[in-house]
Write a protein that holds these residues in place. Structure first.
Motif, PDB file in Angstrom:
ATOM      1  N   GLY A  82       6.263  24.077 -30.743  1.00 38.87           N
ATOM      2  CA  GLY A  82       7.707  24.118 -30.626  1.00 38.87           C
ATOM      3  C   GLY A  82       8.183  25.354 -29.896  1.00 38.87           C
ATOM      4  N   LEU A  83       9.415  25.267 -29.379  1.00 38.83           N
ATOM      5  CA  LEU A  83      10.016  26.372 -28.643  1.00 38.83           C
ATOM      6  C   LEU A  83      11.468  26.511 -29.043  1.00 38.83           C
ATOM      7  N   ASP A  84      11.854  27.715 -29.433  1.00 41.14           N
ATOM      8  CA  ASP A  84      13.247  28.034 -29.749  1.00 41.14           C
ATOM      9  C   ASP A  84      13.751  28.956 -28.647  1.00 41.14           C
ATOM     10  N   VAL A  85      14.496  28.390 -27.695  1.00 37.67           N
ATOM     11  CA  VAL A  85      14.947  29.162 -26.546  1.00 37.67           C
ATOM     12  C   VAL A  85      15.973  30.232 -26.940  1.00 37.67           C
ATOM     13  N   PRO A  86      17.006  29.915 -27.776  1.00 36.88           N
ATOM     14  CA  PRO A  86      17.958  30.971 -28.151  1.00 36.88           C
ATOM     15  C   PRO A  86      17.300  32.156 -28.850  1.00 36.88           C
ATOM     16  N   ASP A  87      16.309  31.878 -29.719  1.00 34.08           N
ATOM     17  CA  ASP A  87      15.627  32.951 -30.442  1.00 34.08           C
ATOM     18  C   ASP A  87      14.438  33.509 -29.681  1.00 34.08           C
ATOM     19  N   ARG A  88      14.113  32.897 -28.523  1.00 29.30           N
ATOM     20  CA  ARG A  88      12.974  33.314 -27.710  1.00 29.30           C
ATOM     21  C   ARG A  88      11.702  33.393 -28.552  1.00 29.30           C
ATOM     22  N   THR A  89      11.325  32.249 -29.103  1.00 29.31           N
ATOM     23  CA  THR A  89      10.167  32.179 -29.983  1.00 29.31           C
ATOM     24  C   THR A  89       9.380  30.902 -29.708  1.00 29.31           C
ATOM     25  N   VAL A  90       8.054  31.039 -29.626  1.00 31.85           N
ATOM     26  CA  VAL A  90       7.143  29.895 -29.517  1.00 31.85           C
ATOM     27  C   VAL A  90       6.474  29.692 -30.869  1.00 31.85           C
ATOM     28  N   ARG A  91       6.430  28.445 -31.322  1.00 29.38           N
ATOM     29  CA  ARG A  91       5.762  28.110 -32.578  1.00 29.38           C
ATOM     30  C   ARG A  91       4.383  27.516 -32.290  1.00 29.38           C
ATOM     31  N   LEU A  92       3.402  27.932 -33.067  1.00 30.23           N
ATOM     32  CA  LEU A  92       2.040  27.439 -32.914  1.00 30.23           C
ATOM     33  C   LEU A  92       1.656  26.537 -34.080  1.00 30.23           C
ATOM     34  N   GLY A 241      15.817  22.212 -26.067  1.00 30.21           N
ATOM     35  CA  GLY A 241      17.005  22.317 -25.231  1.00 30.21           C
ATOM     36  C   GLY A 241      16.690  22.379 -23.752  1.00 30.21           C
ATOM     37  N   LEU A 242      15.416  22.509 -23.396  1.00 30.92           N
ATOM     38  CA  LEU A 242      15.043  22.470 -21.980  1.00 30.92           C
ATOM     39  C   LEU A 242      15.189  21.056 -21.440  1.00 30.92           C
ATOM     40  N   ALA A 243      15.518  20.957 -20.163  1.00 34.16           N
ATOM     41  CA  ALA A 243      15.576  19.650 -19.512  1.00 34.16           C
ATOM     42  C   ALA A 243      14.147  19.174 -19.257  1.00 34.16           C
ATOM     43  N   VAL A 244      13.834  18.002 -19.768  1.00 34.04           N
ATOM     44  CA  VAL A 244      12.502  17.435 -19.628  1.00 34.04           C
ATOM     45  C   VAL A 244      12.626  16.021 -19.068  1.00 34.04           C
ATOM     46  N   GLY A 245      11.992  15.765 -17.951  1.00 34.96           N
ATOM     47  CA  GLY A 245      11.992  14.446 -17.342  1.00 34.96           C
ATOM     48  C   GLY A 245      10.859  14.373 -16.354  1.00 34.96           C
ATOM     49  N   ASP A 246       9.786  13.699 -16.727  1.00 34.40           N
ATOM     50  CA  ASP A 246       8.547  13.716 -15.957  1.00 34.40           C
ATOM     51  C   ASP A 246       8.151  15.155 -15.661  1.00 34.40           C
ATOM     52  N   GLY A 247       8.125  15.959 -16.705  1.00 37.35           N
ATOM     53  CA  GLY A 247       7.783  17.370 -16.569  1.00 37.35           C
ATOM     54  C   GLY A 247       8.926  18.268 -17.007  1.00 37.35           C
ATOM     55  N   VAL A 248       8.665  19.566 -16.993  1.00 36.18           N
ATOM     56  CA  VAL A 248       9.705  20.546 -17.275  1.00 36.18           C
ATOM     57  C   VAL A 248      10.544  20.721 -16.018  1.00 36.18           C
ATOM     58  N   VAL A 249      11.810  20.416 -16.104  1.00 40.43           N
ATOM     59  CA  VAL A 249      12.685  20.434 -14.937  1.00 40.43           C
ATOM     60  C   VAL A 249      13.077  21.882 -14.608  1.00 40.43           C
ATOM     61  N   CYS A 250      12.787  22.276 -13.375  1.00 40.65           N
ATOM     62  CA  CYS A 250      13.036  23.652 -12.930  1.00 40.65           C
ATOM     63  C   CYS A 250      13.855  23.653 -11.639  1.00 40.65           C
ATOM     64  N   ASP A 251      14.362  24.829 -11.297  1.00 41.99           N
ATOM     65  CA  ASP A 251      15.033  24.979 -10.013  1.00 41.99           C
ATOM     66  C   ASP A 251      14.008  25.387  -8.950  1.00 41.99           C
ATOM     67  N   GLN A 252      14.479  25.789  -7.804  1.00 39.61           N
ATOM     68  CA  GLN A 252      13.563  26.117  -6.703  1.00 39.61           C
ATOM     69  C   GLN A 252      12.750  27.390  -6.966  1.00 39.61           C
ATOM     70  N   TYR A 253      13.169  28.161  -7.983  1.00 39.85           N
ATOM     71  CA  TYR A 253      12.431  29.373  -8.339  1.00 39.85           C
ATOM     72  C   TYR A 253      11.425  29.117  -9.464  1.00 39.85           C
ATOM     73  N   CYS A 254      11.319  27.873  -9.904  1.00 36.47           N
ATOM     74  CA  CYS A 254      10.458  27.475 -11.028  1.00 36.47           C
ATOM     75  C   CYS A 254      11.042  27.895 -12.371  1.00 36.47           C
ATOM     76  N   GLU A 255      12.319  28.197 -12.419  1.00 30.03           N
ATOM     77  CA  GLU A 255      12.963  28.610 -13.664  1.00 30.03           C
ATOM     78  C   GLU A 255      13.554  27.390 -14.374  1.00 30.03           C
ATOM     79  N   ALA A 256      13.252  27.267 -15.672  1.00 28.35           N
ATOM     80  CA  ALA A 256      13.757  26.164 -16.479  1.00 28.35           C
ATOM     81  C   ALA A 256      14.923  26.594 -17.369  1.00 28.35           C
ATOM     82  N   ALA A 257      14.960  27.852 -17.720  1.00 29.10           N
ATOM     83  CA  ALA A 257      16.046  28.447 -18.514  1.00 29.10           C
ATOM     84  C   ALA A 257      15.933  29.957 -18.325  1.00 29.10           C
ATOM     85  N   ASP A 258      16.901  30.689 -18.842  1.00 31.54           N
ATOM     86  CA  ASP A 258      16.873  32.136 -18.677  1.00 31.54           C
ATOM     87  C   ASP A 258      15.580  32.713 -19.243  1.00 31.54           C
TER      88      ASP A 258
END
Length: 396
Positions: A82-92, A241-258
């Motif tokens: 899991g990933l909590d983007v607001p708290d900047r935490t990855v769950r294992l 909360g990340l955009a996911v559609g046939d992969g992690v959706v990113c911009d041209q810089y490979c950024e998916a969120a802040d």
């Protein structure tokens, strides 16, 4: 930024970690991988490992001494859940939580499967070793899917003395990627060696006897390999909360969120060179995108650079070396610009719209296709790249 987490001990993940250190990042760097093995190369799995030409000791991307030099907090056999983007935490999976200031997602893909038990897939080292142990001379192998992975495995199995059947739903294998005529030429290499190739058939399930087709027929087999494509490993991000559609959706810089970037097979990003979003499952792209994501993560916003590569892939089948640059899917025209299709020694150029977007070679030296990469990168108009009067093997 004092703590960066890279999820995925893959080619992309390792390239990102190495780039972070090379660019001067000296904070805590965690590399998380769900397999127990250190990062290893995947293309040899369907070639040198499956054939037995390589030992497993030849597969790691770096020796342990190089990994130690990166001063990694290396977490192998630890799946991210899991990933909590607001708290900047990855769950294992073990229940631990890993805070981060910066995050790079490089979790790759997993094989598609069919109903039923007993079929092999080919994605991990353990997959390759399990299949290799079963490929005995005279054994009957059915490969479901005649794409590049299935074709490579079929070629190895034939060389090992197996009776090989390739089952493919499309009328011509690989036509969607390389064009109908080129697809036929590549398919002929199987037929020339006695591999049974059946196109236009759909496998619905795996049984104890073999592969069941949509019409009820069972193609008998001792072993079955499913090579029917893959799915990006994004299910653990469902509530992120990340955009996911046939992969992690990113911009041209490979950024998916802040502060969150993605790289490799799992990343779907806007490639400004071709003006389309794409997700590329090729080894070279994984390393290049891992490096690009790492640099952009460290850079100030105004200093980031778009990731605009000319994709490259290769495939080894029998005595054929296949190489390609560019984005071949969705092309409008294919023209052979050097060599001859029938001899399986040629370079083919690909047009999308009014520009050159790809080139593929079979049986040619790397030099024969290298110049085409530059032309693709420069957005060369088709009429400038391909001499007038060159006959098209496929046209819109």
């Amino acid at each position: 930024m004092r703590r960066i987490v890279v999820v995925g001990a893959s080619a992309a993940g390792l390239a990102a970690a190495e780039t972070l250190r090379r660019e001067g990042y000296d904070g805590t760097l965690t590399l998380v991988g769900d397999e127990p093995h250190p990062p290893y190369d995947r293309p040899p799995l369907s070639k040198q490992i499956l054939s037995g030409e390589w030992s497993t000791q030849q597969l790691p991307l770096r020796p342990y001494t190089d990994l130690d030099a990166l001063d990694l907090d290396l977490r192998l056999g630890a799946a991210a859940t899991g990933l909590d983007v607001p708290d900047r935490t990855v769950r294992l999976a073990d229940g631990s939580r890993m805070p981060y200031d910066g995050l790079i997602l490089a979790t790759g893909v997993r094989p598609r499967r069919l109903p039923g038990k007993g079929a092999h897939v080919l994605r991990t080292l353990d997959d390759a070793l399990a299949l290799r142990d079963r490929l005995m001379p005279g054994s009957r192998l059915v490969v479901v899917g005649a794409g590049f992975l299935g074709a490579e495995a079929a070629a190895v199995a034939w060389k090992l003395g197996c009776e090989v059947t390739l089952l493919e739903p499309a009328p011509v294998p690989l036509a969607h990627a390389v064009g109908t005529e080129v697809g036929r030429v590549l398919s002929q290499a199987h037929l020339d060696r006695g591999v049974e190739l059946r196109c236009g058939v759909t496998v619905t399930e795996v049984t104890e006897e073999g592969a069941r087709l949509a019409d009820g027929e069972v193609v008998e087999a001792d072993e079955i390999l499913l090579a029917i494509g893959s799915l990006p490993n994004t299910e653990w991000l469902a509530d992120s909360g990340l955009a996911v559609g046939d992969g992690v959706v990113c911009d041209q810089y490979c950024e998916a969120a802040d502060g969150v970037y993605a790289a490799g097979d799992v990343a779907r990003w806007d490639n400004p060179l071709f003006g389309v979003p794409m997700r590329i499952e090729h080894r070279t792209n994984a390393a290049e995108q891992g490096m690009a994501a790492a640099r952009n993560l460290l850079a100030a916003p105004e200093a980031r650079k778009p990731f605009a590569p000319v994709p490259y892939f290769w495939s080894d089948q029998y005595n054929m070396k296949i190489q390609a640059y560019g984005y071949l899917r969705g092309h409008d025209e294919v023209a052979v610009v050097e060599g001859d299709l029938a001899e399986r020694r040629f370079v083919a150029a690909y047009r999308t719209g009014e520009r050159l977007t790809g080139a593929l070679s079979v049986g040619m030296s790397p030099k024969a296709i290298r110049a085409w990469r530059q032309a693709i990168a420069g957005g060369t108009p088709w009429e400038e790249a391909v001499p007038a009067g060159t006959p098209a093997t496929e046209a819109a």
